[in-house]
Write a protein that holds these residues in place. Structure first.
Motif, PDB file in Angstrom:
ATOM      1  N   PRO A 346     -32.165  -9.306  12.315  1.00 25.93           N
ATOM      2  CA  PRO A 346     -32.471  -8.381  13.421  1.00 25.93           C
ATOM      3  C   PRO A 346     -33.593  -7.409  13.079  1.00 25.93           C
ATOM      4  O   PRO A 346     -33.886  -7.141  11.907  1.00 25.93           O
ATOM      5  CB  PRO A 346     -31.146  -7.638  13.628  1.00 25.93           C
ATOM      6  N   LEU A 347     -34.205  -6.864  14.104  1.00 23.08           N
ATOM      7  CA  LEU A 347     -35.289  -5.907  13.927  1.00 23.08           C
ATOM      8  C   LEU A 347     -34.861  -4.714  13.078  1.00 23.08           C
ATOM      9  O   LEU A 347     -35.636  -4.219  12.250  1.00 23.08           O
ATOM     10  CB  LEU A 347     -35.777  -5.418  15.299  1.00 23.08           C
ATOM     11  N   GLU A 348     -33.624  -4.259  13.267  1.00 25.04           N
ATOM     12  CA  GLU A 348     -33.167  -3.091  12.508  1.00 25.04           C
ATOM     13  C   GLU A 348     -33.097  -3.383  11.012  1.00 25.04           C
ATOM     14  O   GLU A 348     -33.322  -2.490  10.189  1.00 25.04           O
ATOM     15  CB  GLU A 348     -31.827  -2.578  13.026  1.00 25.04           C
ATOM     16  N   SER A 349     -32.794  -4.633  10.648  1.00 25.92           N
ATOM     17  CA  SER A 349     -32.799  -4.998   9.228  1.00 25.92           C
ATOM     18  C   SER A 349     -34.213  -4.973   8.659  1.00 25.92           C
ATOM     19  O   SER A 349     -34.446  -4.518   7.537  1.00 25.92           O
ATOM     20  CB  SER A 349     -32.190  -6.384   9.031  1.00 25.92           C
ATOM     21  N   VAL A 350     -35.161  -5.477   9.439  1.00 27.89           N
ATOM     22  CA  VAL A 350     -36.552  -5.494   8.984  1.00 27.89           C
ATOM     23  C   VAL A 350     -37.089  -4.074   8.873  1.00 27.89           C
ATOM     24  O   VAL A 350     -37.809  -3.735   7.925  1.00 27.89           O
ATOM     25  CB  VAL A 350     -37.418  -6.349   9.932  1.00 27.89           C
ATOM     26  N   LYS A 351     -36.722  -3.213   9.819  1.00 27.73           N
ATOM     27  CA  LYS A 351     -37.135  -1.811   9.732  1.00 27.73           C
ATOM     28  C   LYS A 351     -36.532  -1.144   8.497  1.00 27.73           C
ATOM     29  O   LYS A 351     -37.208  -0.357   7.805  1.00 27.73           O
ATOM     30  CB  LYS A 351     -36.728  -1.044  10.984  1.00 27.73           C
ATOM     31  N   ALA A 352     -35.285  -1.465   8.197  1.00 22.86           N
ATOM     32  CA  ALA A 352     -34.642  -0.907   7.007  1.00 22.86           C
ATOM     33  C   ALA A 352     -35.387  -1.329   5.746  1.00 22.86           C
ATOM     34  O   ALA A 352     -35.578  -0.530   4.820  1.00 22.86           O
ATOM     35  CB  ALA A 352     -33.184  -1.350   6.938  1.00 22.86           C
ATOM     36  N   LEU A 353     -35.838  -2.586   5.695  1.00 21.37           N
ATOM     37  CA  LEU A 353     -36.606  -3.055   4.549  1.00 21.37           C
ATOM     38  C   LEU A 353     -37.961  -2.358   4.475  1.00 21.37           C
ATOM     39  O   LEU A 353     -38.383  -1.911   3.401  1.00 21.37           O
ATOM     40  CB  LEU A 353     -36.800  -4.574   4.620  1.00 21.37           C
ATOM     41  N   ALA A 354     -38.648  -2.254   5.604  1.00 25.92           N
ATOM     42  CA  ALA A 354     -39.954  -1.595   5.615  1.00 25.92           C
ATOM     43  C   ALA A 354     -39.834  -0.148   5.134  1.00 25.92           C
ATOM     44  O   ALA A 354     -40.639   0.320   4.310  1.00 25.92           O
ATOM     45  CB  ALA A 354     -40.565  -1.655   7.010  1.00 25.92           C
TER      46      ALA A 354
END
Length: 365
Positions: A346-354
């Motif tokens: 999900p987008l929220e996971s990618v944002k968390a990584l970024a």
């Protein structure tokens, strides 16, 4: 929604599954459609499973725009078995096949095919550590080749074809599409064969989806071992023997999820957005994060990158796990780091990584 803890899953495969798909499978685990049995318990010859596999095929055909003159098969063995099967079935005795070697998986494919007959390397990016795709002028195809093989997306080295290579007239294009299958719209008619292990984008491990143009099946030689014969598998509609029933059922749920999302066009926009978030961090890091692939060849599915030292990379993996960011260690053959951003991440996971990457650089830069 489930209250069970879920991590940010960046594993390269088996990989993340859509949460709503897992919840539906959970709800139907003991009794599929009220039949009193799990999919794992029912006969593959039953009406219930016939409905599951036919619906999965119909939904995939709709998503990808697969024409009627292509067979869709749900098979086994992983893509690695099909490296040998494509050569066995579609390269006649005495003929050669062309391979574009852009990473570890196309290299593995030609290694298997070479055990069984003649192969020709049209391009090999290994000298440049597989950091780019070939330019059109670098490709010198054999106009008599039985087929040309490509790997559409290399998971280990993070390069992805943006368009199909232009082949000599009449030479069929075969494609291992395992790691970016159903992530974007493609023109199926440009391919004679597509195959994909499901465990990246389409479902759990255990099933390979093969899409083969009808005329190719006429090339299959007689007396192949039955389980390695695409023509038999097509004629038996994937049911010559017991197929991986649960994996096919799960793929069907994923295809329904993709349709509800708006199809492959909608999925592609989301995947591009996710990839941009991570590449932006890399590109704005002043060289702290070093991406592997050159920008024009970058994969939107798999992003390998390096830090200044292995010690720093080990710290990155250790600290990221504490933040529930899982699966970021690079492939054992190349080391480094890698984020796999498959459809279900999900987008929220990618944002968390970024966000983690930015903070890690601030603390350890």
């Amino acid at each position: 929604m489930t209250s069970v803890k879920r991590v940010h899953n960046f594993n390269a495969g088996p990989s993340a599954m859509p949460l709503s798909v897992l919840e539906k499978a959970q709800a139907e685990l003991l009794s599929f459609n009220g039949c009193g049995m799990s999919v794992m318990e029912m006969s593959h010859r039953s009406k219930e499973f016939e409905g599951i596999i036919k619906t999965a095929e119909a939904d995939l055909r709709e998503l990808m725009g697969i024409p009627a003159n292509y067979k869709v098969m749900f098979l086994q063995g992983g893509a690695s078995l099909h490296f040998a099967m494509e050569a066995m079935n579609f390269r006649p005795a005495g003929a050669s096949a062309d391979y574009i070697v852009t990473g570890a998986w196309s290299k593995a494919a030609i290694k298997e095919a070479a055990k069984l007959g003649t192969t020709n390397v049209v391009f090999n990016g290994e000298a440049e550590k597989f950091n780019r795709l070939p330019a059109a002028g670098e490709l010198n195809f054999d106009p008599k080749a039985a087929y040309v093989h490509i790997c559409h997306n290399e998971t280990i080295h993070g390069v992805e074809f943006k368009s199909e290579p232009v082949l000599p007239a009449g030479v069929p294009l075969f494609c291992d599409m395992s790691s970016d299958f159903v992530s974007q719209p493609i023109d199926v008619t440009k391919y004679a064969m597509i195959y994909a292990g499901a465990q990246k984008n389409a479902g759990p491990a255990g099933v390979v989806i093969a899409i083969v143009r009808d005329d190719m099946l006429e090339r299959v030689p007689a007396n192949l071992p039955t389980m390695l014969d695409y023509k038999v598998m097509a004629e038996k509609e994937s049911l010559y023997n017991t197929p991986p029933c649960w994996s096919i059922y799960m793929c069907g749920l994923v295809f329904q999820w993709l349709k509800e999302l708006g199809g492959l066009e909608a999925m592609y926009k989301i995947d591009q957005q996710k990839a941009k978030m991570i590449y932006d961090v890399i590109d704005k890091s002043g060289g702290y994060y070093r991406g592997h692939a050159v920008p024009e060849s970058r994969s939107i599915m798999n992003i390998p990158f390096r830090l200044a030292s292995e010690e720093l990379e080990d710290l990155f993996v250790k600290e990221s796990k504490k933040a529930d960011l899982i699966g970021l260690k690079g492939h054992r053959s190349v080391g480094g780091l890698r984020a796999s951003l498959y459809n279900a991440v999900p987008l929220e996971s990618v944002k968390a990584l970024a966000d983690f990457m930015v903070e890690f650089q601030k603390k350890n830069g």
